[in-house]
Write an enzyme that holds these catalytic residues in place. Structure first.
Site, PDB file in Angstrom:
ATOM      1  N   ASP A 213      28.450  -3.314 -25.004  1.00  0.00           N
ATOM      2  CA  ASP A 213      27.024  -3.230 -25.264  1.00  0.00           C
ATOM      3  C   ASP A 213      26.652  -1.856 -25.819  1.00  0.00           C
ATOM      4  O   ASP A 213      27.149  -0.837 -25.328  1.00  0.00           O
ATOM      5  CB  ASP A 213      26.283  -3.458 -23.933  1.00  0.00           C
ATOM      6  CG  ASP A 213      24.787  -3.446 -24.086  1.00  0.00           C
ATOM      7  OD1 ASP A 213      24.254  -4.396 -24.669  1.00  0.00           O
ATOM      8  OD2 ASP A 213      24.149  -2.470 -23.631  1.00  0.00           O
ATOM      9  N   GLU A 274      29.224  -4.126 -30.065  1.00  0.00           N
ATOM     10  CA  GLU A 274      27.872  -4.353 -30.601  1.00  0.00           C
ATOM     11  C   GLU A 274      27.588  -3.203 -31.553  1.00  0.00           C
ATOM     12  O   GLU A 274      27.193  -2.123 -31.127  1.00  0.00           O
ATOM     13  CB  GLU A 274      26.835  -4.393 -29.479  1.00  0.00           C
ATOM     14  CG  GLU A 274      25.482  -4.832 -30.015  1.00  0.00           C
ATOM     15  CD  GLU A 274      24.296  -4.454 -29.145  1.00  0.00           C
ATOM     16  OE1 GLU A 274      23.204  -4.992 -29.382  1.00  0.00           O
ATOM     17  OE2 GLU A 274      24.425  -3.602 -28.243  1.00  0.00           O
TER      18      GLU A 274
HETATM   19  C1  NOJ Z   1      21.993  -4.792 -26.344  1.00  0.00           C
HETATM   20  C2  NOJ Z   1      21.839  -6.067 -25.574  1.00  0.00           C
HETATM   21  O1  NOJ Z   1      22.330  -7.133 -26.334  1.00  0.00           O
HETATM   22  C3  NOJ Z   1      20.375  -6.199 -25.251  1.00  0.00           C
HETATM   23  O2  NOJ Z   1      20.036  -7.474 -24.762  1.00  0.00           O
HETATM   24  C4  NOJ Z   1      20.030  -5.104 -24.271  1.00  0.00           C
HETATM   25  O3  NOJ Z   1      18.644  -5.140 -23.997  1.00  0.00           O
HETATM   26  C5  NOJ Z   1      20.389  -3.719 -24.838  1.00  0.00           C
HETATM   27  N1  NOJ Z   1      21.673  -3.691 -25.468  1.00  0.00           N
HETATM   28  C6  NOJ Z   1      20.407  -2.691 -23.752  1.00  0.00           C
HETATM   29  O4  NOJ Z   1      21.480  -2.920 -22.887  1.00  0.00           O
END
Ligand code: NOJ
Ligand code: CA
Length: 550
Positions: A213, A274
């Site tokens: 993440d 991500e």
């Molecule tokens: C990316 C995640 O996919 C999202 O849902 C989240 O709110 C943020 N990162 C913070 O962790």
């Protein structure tokens, strides 16, 4: 890690890693299947639906966070990294779920939130308890610029200043996301070690990898300089800033190399990132100069073009094909953070045909594919109508301009029964009214449904040598209405051409494949859209042709 196959002392070939041509299926556990009637999806619910995931042809599930959490950001605020939130089940349920997935040949990827914890995590509770607590330096604490003034102009992705004042110790803590998600200090070696051990904990349990993440946000400028201010205001009413000092800092790569070493201790594991990045050069860096960082950083540059622009798609797909040094791109059009592609690309009239185009871009490209639950049946974004119905902090802060992400997190639509078969209780988010037509049970009976289109493409990409392994070569590159490409068979077998009409008018295209060493004059359709002479392939509005050429 690729395993080498030895036979009688002879090295034959390097077996491909399992994820090389995989389809990953993202499940948002809260919204997939409830098993105990509390209106919240859970692990036993997902386990019940594994045969469906298998029949779709997915090779792995990416499970968004199921760790204990106050659920301020629905699991992305973790308060214990080595347990399961009772809302989603027990550790025994988790183990059973992994075993049942594995028994079906489905891998399980956990979401790993390294940038921040919950403010209820014991580390943060200790850290905020006093300025000289041993965990103080595990987070980013700084003095303000004066009474009531945060240390600098850094902004939270969820709106307003990224600093929250803590009166108890008279300092501010930094949070890239919500104030309940304090950022960890990745310059502290103890933080790194604690997180790496957590990952080992899950790999020992048998998980097959991690989706990292917000991985580009681990570091911030050590001098705390202000971000450059741009003209205008964002949806939260804050000044626009250029994120140069809080995102994608070079230090991220040192951590990626360490993470890769940790996961390589367990053969066959994969790291997905991500990685919302601006350009292909930055994406390429995520694989590491020596392929020693992420195996699959997400390529969000293709899927989030957000308009059906032939030239943009041709350019971006071609970049992924030619500028990643042969590494596999990972394409993604949908996830739990963005309005569904159905709505981002749909024109309000031809949405269904356009969704087939999107599926084709995703699944007939030479890329690892990521699909988001419900995408395969054509689920639509259903944002809350009133502020009091909003659950996502992004929508709570940003209302009314920014309605948040609830709209793309509505319950999976299984059948025509009450609550679409998701729960016998009251679903945590309302089930969209179109579930009567748009659902798995109905679509699996209709040969021309969206679900059947996905299944067909997924089967093809797994079984057809050209679609599986073939290079992706853009064709008819001055055509601005139809995006066409060739998937060239790496061996002597047939190749595949794909043509997607990006317009609301019928189009006719012709192909001369002789420069590709292909002399065929006919293409045999692989998706039941009839055969066509290569000199005259007709496409209805937003029509798709996938055909085999010899
Ligand atoms: C990316 C995640 O996919 C999202 O849902 C989240 O709110 C943020 N990162 C913070 O962790
Ligand atoms: Ca439940």
């Amino acid at each position: 890690m690729s395993a080498l196959i030895f036979l009688g002392g002879l090295r034959l070939f390097a077996a491909e890693p399992w994820w090389q041509h995989a389809l990953f299926y993202e499940i948002y556990p809260r919204s997939f299947q409830d098993s105990n009637g509390d209106g919240i999806g859970d692990l036993n619910g997902i386990a019940r639906r594994l045969d469906y995931v298998k029949s779709l042809g997915a090779n792995a599930i990416w499970l968004t966070p199921v760790y204990p959490s106050p659920q301020v950001d629905f699991g992305y605020d973790i308060s214990d990294y080595e347990a399961i939130d009772p809302q989603y089940g027990t550790m025994a349920d988790f183990d059973r779920f992994v075993a049942e997935a594995h028994a079906r040949g489905i891998r399980v990827i956990m979401d790993m939130v390294l940038n921040h914890t919950s403010d209820k995590h014991k580390w943060f509770i200790e850290s905020r308890s006093s300025r000289n607590n041993p965990k103080r330096d595990w987070y980013i604490w700084r003095d303000g610029r004066g009474p009531g003034k945060p240390p600098n102009n850094w902004l939270s992705d969820f709106g307003h200043t990224a600093w929250t004042y803590d009166p108890h110790t008279g300092q501010w803590y930094y949070h890239k996301f919500y104030s309940a998600q304090p950022d960890l200090n990745w310059r502290n070696p103890e933080v790194r070690k604690a997180m790496y051990d957590t990952m080992r904990f899950w790999m020992r349990k048998g998980v097959d990898g991690f989706r990292l993440d917000a991985i580009t946000t681990l570091f911030e400028d050590i001098h705390l300089r202000d971000e450059p201010v741009l003209p205008g205001l964002n949806v939260y009413g804050d000044p626009n800033v250029q994120e140069t000092l809080t995102n994608n800092l070079p230090e991220v790569h040192d951590v990626l190399r360490e993470l890769r070493k940790v996961t390589d201790e367990f053969p066959g594991r994969v790291l997905i990132g991500e990685t919302y990045l601006e350009n292909i050069g930055d994406l390429r860096k995520m694989y590491g100069a020596h392929n020693d960082e992420l195996q699959l950083p997400m390529d969000t540059q293709v899927g989030f073009i957000n308009r059906l622009d032939v030239r943009e798609f041709r350019r971006k797909i071609n970049e992924a094909e030619t500028e990643l040094g042969g590494d596999m791109p990972l394409f993604v059009f949908d996830n739990h953070d963005n309005p569904r592609s159905w709505n981002r690309y749909g024109d309000g009239i031809h949405n269904e045909a356009i969704a087939r185009v999107i599926a084709t871009l995703l699944l007939a490209s030479r890329a690892v594919a990521m699909a988001y639950y419900g995408e395969e049946i054509g689920m639509v974004t259903t944002p809350p109508a009133r502020r009091e119905d909003v659950r996502d902090p992004v929508g709570l802060v940003g209302w009314p301009k920014e309605k948040g992400r609830d709209g793309e997190r509505t319950p999976m639509q299984w059948d025509t029964s009450r609550n679409a078969g998701f729960t016998t209780g009251t679903p945590w988010l309302p089930v969209p009214p179109n579930y009567i037509d748009v659902n798995v049970a109905t679509e699996s009976m209709r040969p021309e449904s969206m679900l059947k289109w996905y299944e067909g493409l997924i089967k093809l990409r797994a079984g057809n040598a050209a679609l599986r392994d073939g290079a992706e070569i853009m064709l008819n590159t001055s055509d601005y209405n139809v995006l066409s490409w060739l998937r060239k068979n790496p061996g002597a077998g047939p190749s595949v051409i794909v043509a997607c009409n990006f317009t609301k008018l019928p189009q006719t295209v012709s192909f001369d494949l002789r420069t590709q060493g292909i002399s065929a004059t006919m293409a045999r359709s692989l998706m039941d859209t009839g055969s066509a002479p290569l000199s005259h392939v007709s496409l209805p509005p937003f029509g798709v042709f996938v055909g085999e050429v010899r």
